[in-house]
Design an enzyme around this catalytic site. Structure first.
Site, short mmCIF file in Angstrom:
data_model
loop_
_atom_site.label_atom_id
_atom_site.label_comp_id
_atom_site.label_asym_id
_atom_site.label_seq_id
_atom_site.Cartn_x
_atom_site.Cartn_y
_atom_site.Cartn_z
N HIS A 1 -1.57 1.36 -4.15
CA HIS A 1 -1.98 2.77 -4.06
C HIS A 1 -1.10 3.69 -4.93
O HIS A 1 -1.01 4.88 -4.67
CB HIS A 1 -1.94 3.25 -2.60
CG HIS A 1 -3.02 2.65 -1.75
ND1 HIS A 1 -2.97 2.61 -0.37
CD2 HIS A 1 -4.21 2.08 -2.09
CE1 HIS A 1 -4.07 2.02 0.10
NE2 HIS A 1 -4.83 1.68 -0.92
N GLN B 1 0.85 -1.20 0.00
CA GLN B 1 0.00 0.00 0.00
C GLN B 1 0.88 1.25 0.00
O GLN B 1 0.39 2.36 -0.08
CB GLN B 1 -0.87 0.02 1.26
CG GLN B 1 -1.85 -1.15 1.34
CD GLN B 1 -2.41 -1.29 2.75
OE1 GLN B 1 -3.35 -0.61 3.13
NE2 GLN B 1 -1.83 -2.18 3.54
N ASN B 2 2.19 1.05 0.12
CA ASN B 2 3.10 2.19 0.22
C ASN B 2 3.42 2.77 -1.15
O ASN B 2 3.43 2.04 -2.15
CB ASN B 2 4.39 1.77 0.93
CG ASN B 2 4.11 1.26 2.33
OD1 ASN B 2 3.02 1.49 2.86
ND2 ASN B 2 5.05 0.56 2.93
N ASN C 1 3.34 -7.15 13.35
CA ASN C 1 2.92 -5.80 13.76
C ASN C 1 3.10 -5.72 15.28
O ASN C 1 2.63 -6.60 15.99
CB ASN C 1 1.44 -5.58 13.39
CG ASN C 1 1.04 -4.12 13.42
OD1 ASN C 1 1.40 -3.39 14.34
ND2 ASN C 1 0.28 -3.68 12.43
N CYS D 1 1.31 21.62 -15.03
CA CYS D 1 1.69 21.01 -16.31
C CYS D 1 1.99 22.12 -17.32
O CYS D 1 1.55 23.27 -17.15
CB CYS D 1 0.53 20.15 -16.79
SG CYS D 1 0.83 19.30 -18.35
P1 OAD Z 1 -1.31 2.79 9.07
O1 OAD Z 1 -0.60 4.02 9.50
O2 OAD Z 1 -2.80 2.79 9.12
O3 OAD Z 1 -0.82 1.55 9.94
C1 OAD Z 1 0.53 1.30 10.18
C2 OAD Z 1 0.64 0.02 10.98
O4 OAD Z 1 2.01 -0.29 11.13
C3 OAD Z 1 0.05 0.12 12.40
O5 OAD Z 1 -0.80 -0.99 12.65
C4 OAD Z 1 1.29 0.07 13.31
O6 OAD Z 1 1.04 -0.63 14.54
C5 OAD Z 1 2.26 -0.69 12.45
N1 OAD Z 1 3.68 -0.38 12.72
C6 OAD Z 1 4.25 0.75 13.20
N2 OAD Z 1 5.57 0.65 13.23
C7 OAD Z 1 5.88 -0.59 12.76
C8 OAD Z 1 7.10 -1.29 12.53
N3 OAD Z 1 8.29 -0.75 12.80
N4 OAD Z 1 7.02 -2.55 12.04
C9 OAD Z 1 5.82 -3.11 11.75
N5 OAD Z 1 4.65 -2.48 11.93
C10 OAD Z 1 4.67 -1.24 12.42
O7 OAD Z 1 -0.77 2.45 7.60
P2 OAD Z 1 -1.43 1.53 6.47
O8 OAD Z 1 -2.09 0.34 7.05
O9 OAD Z 1 -0.40 1.32 5.43
O10 OAD Z 1 -3.82 5.18 1.91
O11 OAD Z 1 -2.53 2.51 5.91
C11 OAD Z 1 -3.26 2.12 4.81
C12 OAD Z 1 -3.56 3.30 3.94
O12 OAD Z 1 -4.11 4.36 4.73
C13 OAD Z 1 -2.35 3.96 3.31
O13 OAD Z 1 -1.90 3.30 2.16
C14 OAD Z 1 -2.87 5.32 2.98
C15 OAD Z 1 -3.54 5.61 4.30
O14 OAD Z 1 -4.52 6.56 4.31
C16 OAD Z 1 -4.11 6.22 1.12
O15 OAD Z 1 -3.56 7.30 1.24
C17 OAD Z 1 -5.17 5.92 0.10
#
Ligand code: OAD
Length: 248
Positions: A121, A103-104, A215, A150
């Site tokens: 994404h 998702q990154n 996690n 642009c």
């Molecule tokens: P989140 O910020 O929602 O979640 C990050 C997760 O990583 C949390 O559950 C933390 O506990 C965990 N975490 C933190 N540090 C960590 C580490 N060192 N190792 C492992 N885990 C760790 O991020 P996403 O789930 O990626 O979308 O969010 C999903 C989407 O929401 C993103 O792609 C973005 C955002 O809004 C859009 O912008 C469309």
């Protein structure tokens, strides 16, 4: 189960089934200095996503949304892969991991050497014109100021998915194929709060895959979907997993 037992069990499952896919989120890049979205240090603590991360907000007031976007692009430009990205690339080289669905938008899996990466994404590296679709390199274009424009005069948007936009259809299709075809799904660093990415673990599970979650915190997947939860950072867990599979 202690941390070492959890790593040993996950290593055995990965090494015996081989056919694994990873689903990653912002948490996997935290150890590269990129803050996650949710939680105390998260980007959404400072920027309300409804005001800064929807396509409607972008079209209404691109200058405002570009304040958040340029900060994000600056941070991403300085980041380098960490042990978690390198661990997944190594699992691919070992013939255990077949792909990464991320998702990154930071490109760090590719920088670490992962070859099959599905960017669910999009990616922040390129900008695209909302009128004529001409593409530019983000860093070069925002040097001239924000919001970047642009040649045709219209506003440029990073080639990433804002809330309210569809997932690129090729990424959606590839992610479903990978999720349904794997026998182990390794979910690392995602809160699993954003749809449709958060449906991927359920798709794999329905097809009989073993789901490993990495996690430090529990998520909605931990009790409902994960077969094994490793409560550690992605860097620690993935480097230990690679070492355990190698037999070190
Ligand atoms: P989140 O910020 O929602 O979640 C990050 C997760 O990583 C949390 O559950 C933390 O506990 C965990 N975490 C933190 N540090 C960590 C580490 N060192 N190792 C492992 N885990 C760790 O991020 P996403 O789930 O990626 O979308 O969010 C999903 C989407 O929401 C993103 O792609 C973005 C955002 O809004 C859009 O912008 C469309």
């Amino acid at each position: 189960m202690g941390a070492r037992d959890l790593i040993r069990e996950a290593a055995e499952v990965l090494a015996s089934r081989k056919n694994a896919v990873a689903l990653t989120g912002a948490g996997i890049s935290v150890e590269s200095g990129i803050p996650a979205f949710r939680g105390a240090q998260g980007l959404w603590e400072r920027y309300d996503p409804m005001e800064y991360a929807t396509i409607a907000a972008f079209l209404r007031d691109p200058g405002k949304v570009w304040i958040m976007l340029s900060e994000m692009i600056d941070i991403l430009a300085r980041a380098v892969p960490n042990a978690a990205h390198r661990g997944l690339a190594e699992l691919e080289r070992m013939g255990i991991l077949r792909s990464v669905i991320t998702q990154n938008v930071d490109g760090l899996h590719q920088a670490a050497g992962s070859r099959k990466v599905i960017e669910f994404h999009g990616n922040a590296e390129a900008l695209v014109c909302i009128a004529c679709w001409k593409r530019y390199v983000s860093r070069e274009k925002i040097r001239d100021g924000i919001p970047p424009r642009c040649e045709c005069g219209e506003i440029l948007k990073p080639d990433l998915v804002l809330f309210g936009e569809p997932i690129p259809w090729v990424a959606q299709g590839d992610a479903e194929t990978e999720a349904e075809g794997c026998s182990v799904l390794l979910v690392a660093g995602t809160s699993a709060e954003v749809s449709p990415a958060c449906e991927i673990p359920r798709l794999s599970k329905k097809r009989g895959a073993f789901v490993i979650e990495i996690n430090p915190e529990e998520t909605q997947l931990t009790r409902a979907v994960a077969d094994l939860h490793i409560p550690a950072t992605a860097g620690e867990a993935l480097s230990s997993l690679v070492a355990a599979i190698r037999g070190n």
